[in-house]
Design an enzyme around this catalytic site. Structure first.
Site, PDB file in Angstrom:
ATOM      1  N   LYS A  37       0.773  -1.297   0.083  1.00 35.46           N
ATOM      2  CA  LYS A  37      -0.016   0.007   0.005  1.00 35.46           C
ATOM      3  C   LYS A  37       0.715   1.235  -0.067  1.00 35.46           C
ATOM      4  CE  LYS A  37      -0.931  -0.062   4.872  1.00 35.46           C
ATOM      5  NZ  LYS A  37      -1.387  -0.852   6.154  1.00 35.46           N
ATOM      6  N   ARG A 132      -8.648  -1.315  16.788  1.00 38.51           N
ATOM      7  CA  ARG A 132      -9.126  -0.936  15.285  1.00 38.51           C
ATOM      8  C   ARG A 132      -9.905  -2.156  14.699  1.00 38.51           C
ATOM      9  NH1 ARG A 132      -4.720   0.233  10.684  1.00 38.51           N
ATOM     10  NH2 ARG A 132      -5.050  -1.816   9.962  1.00 38.51           N
TER      11      ARG A 132
HETATM   12  C1  LIG Z   1      -0.691  -1.533   6.616  1.00 32.77           C
HETATM   13  C2  LIG Z   1      -1.314  -3.067   7.329  1.00 32.77           C
HETATM   14  C3  LIG Z   1      -0.019  -3.837   7.435  1.00 32.77           C
HETATM   15  C4  LIG Z   1       1.344  -3.703   7.101  1.00 32.77           C
HETATM   16  O1  LIG Z   1       1.691  -2.736   7.908  1.00 32.77           O
HETATM   17  P1  LIG Z   1       3.397  -2.244   8.123  1.00 32.77           P
HETATM   18  O2  LIG Z   1       3.737  -1.632   9.408  1.00 32.77           O
HETATM   19  O3  LIG Z   1       3.506  -1.286   6.857  1.00 32.77           O
HETATM   20  O4  LIG Z   1       4.099  -3.671   7.909  1.00 32.77           O
HETATM   21  C5  LIG Z   1      -0.572  -5.020   7.810  1.00 32.77           C
HETATM   22  N1  LIG Z   1      -1.703  -5.378   8.001  1.00 32.77           N
HETATM   23  C6  LIG Z   1      -2.819  -4.252   7.939  1.00 32.77           C
HETATM   24  C7  LIG Z   1      -4.212  -4.759   8.110  1.00 32.77           C
HETATM   25  C8  LIG Z   1      -2.431  -3.146   7.339  1.00 32.77           C
HETATM   26  O5  LIG Z   1      -3.433  -2.189   7.361  1.00 32.77           O
END
Ligand SMILES: *Cc1c(COP(=O)(O)O)cnc(C)c1O
Length: 362
Positions: A37, A132
């Site tokens: 992302k 969350r």
């Molecule tokens: C963004 C996200 C991740 C990855 O997080 P990082 O801190 O970039 O490794 C994993 N799981 C969910 C649900 C996320 O939204």
């Protein structure tokens, strides 16, 4: 011709980080879902992840997954954001798995999957303290029972997400809790879950220090992969590059200007209180001048607090379109570029800004 500003992206270093993390997680019994992302599912970048051997890509935006699929990227795709109703047709069409927490949504996915003649995988998220996404754990069994009755739905597993909202640290307590829940589901419902997904980059320290991964067999990693740091203390991870991305922006004004503003003071352009002047008045520096530059990126393009200049200069602040910099002892020319490292927020904004060029080093 090079257009400024630009984010320069080192693809070789991305391949290296992907391989290194894949091996590290693999050696400890975890599969790696690379989370794309922060680079908006950029196919030039994600292709390097696949080349490094990564099979599973997670992204929070269905638009990014569609872009990667259309670019011919061959991987399993997980939507790692709880889908909205309007996205469901695309989620079923383009994603293999989605992360879910609402029965009504999963029922709608089931209906759509039947219509498209497909089976859709569900990664059920459980709330373990960060408040969350996720169902409360006392609701888990009832929830699973109902999911198992739905047609064209495959319950792939359960997962949790910590750190992102309330800063909860993944540790032995919450990880063993997730594992027990998985164990309980498998026991009660007589099923086996493929995916027990323990979290994100914040799980790194737990992963390398735990003696027992319990049933947890997957991590979803974005930041550690692209920025080379764990996200509890933001320490570099051994053998990973921390400088894959660099921002270059052009100096469009250089002037000697007084340190302090002149006139009656209100809030800044974003309606935020301005705190700088008093500091300087107190120091009796009202008339002091310094060499100040305006740089052609602003808060529309980057998270200013997340920029770290490579030269010893000081970022004084940002408005929508300018970065305002104290050049200290440096004397660049008009039109020169300044170079910055970016943290996660700054990179996310810069990759999203249409005003910033993306330049790839092969
Ligand atoms: C963004 C996200 C991740 C990855 O997080 P990082 O801190 O970039 O490794 C994993 N799981 C969910 C649900 C996320 O939204």
């Amino acid at each position: 011709m090079i257009f400024l500003p630009r984010v320069q992206i080192d693809l070789k270093k991305i391949r290296h980080n992907a391989k290194t993390l894949l091996n590290l997680l693999g050696s400890r019994g975890f599969s790696l879902m690379a989370v794309s992302k922060v680079v908006l599912g950029d196919p030039r970048i994600v292709r390097e992840l696949v080349k490094a051997g990564i099979l599973c890509i997670g992204d929070s935006r269905i638009e990014n997954i569609i872009k990667m699929k259309n670019a011919g990227i061959n991987a399993f795709f997980t939507l790692i954001r709880v889908p909205s109703f309007i996205e469901i047709p695309d989620v079923v069409r383009y994603a293999d798995i989605s992360l879910n927490t609402e029965l009504e949504t999963i029922k709608a996915i089931s209906k759509e999957a039947r219509k498209q003649g497909k089976t859709h995988g569900i990664l059920l998220m459980v709330e373990l303290g960060d408040r969350r996404e996720g169902i409360m754990k006392q609701d888990l069994n009832e929830f699973v029972e109902q999911i198992l009755e739905l047609e064209n739905i495959n319950l792939k597993g359960i997962g949790t997400n910590l750190k992102c909202f309330r800063g909860v640290v993944p540790d032995e307590d919450n990880m063993s809790e997730l594992s027990s829940l998985a164990h309980e589901i498998q026991d009660i419902h007589g099923i086996s879950l493929d995916l027990i997904s323990g979290g994100n980059s914040a799980n790194y320290n737990w992963m390398v220090s735990t003696k027992n991964r319990y049933l947890i067999n997957n991590l979803r990693i974005g930041e550690a992969l692209f920025l080379g740091k764990e996200t509890i203390n933001y320490e570099p991870i051994p053998e990973l590059y921390t400088d894959i991305f660099k921002l270059f922006a052009e100096i469009v004004e250089i002037k000697k200007k007084p340190v302090s503003p002149r006139g009656k003071i209100t809030s800044n352009g974003f309606g935020e209180p301005v705190k700088a002047p008093n500091r300087f008045y107190n120091l009796g520096e009202v008339n002091k001048k310094r060499l100040q530059a305006l740089v052609n990126v602003g808060r529309q393009d980057v998270l200013v607090d997340g920029l770290d200049p490579i030269l010893n200069i000081e970022i004084l602040g940002g408005s929508s379109d300018y970065l305002i910099v104290n050049l200290k002892n440096h004397h660049p020319k008009l039109g020169d570029s300044l170079e910055f490292h970016l943290n996660y927020g700054a990179l996310l904004y810069a990759m999203t800004s249409p005003f910033i060029d993306k330049v790839y080093i092969p």
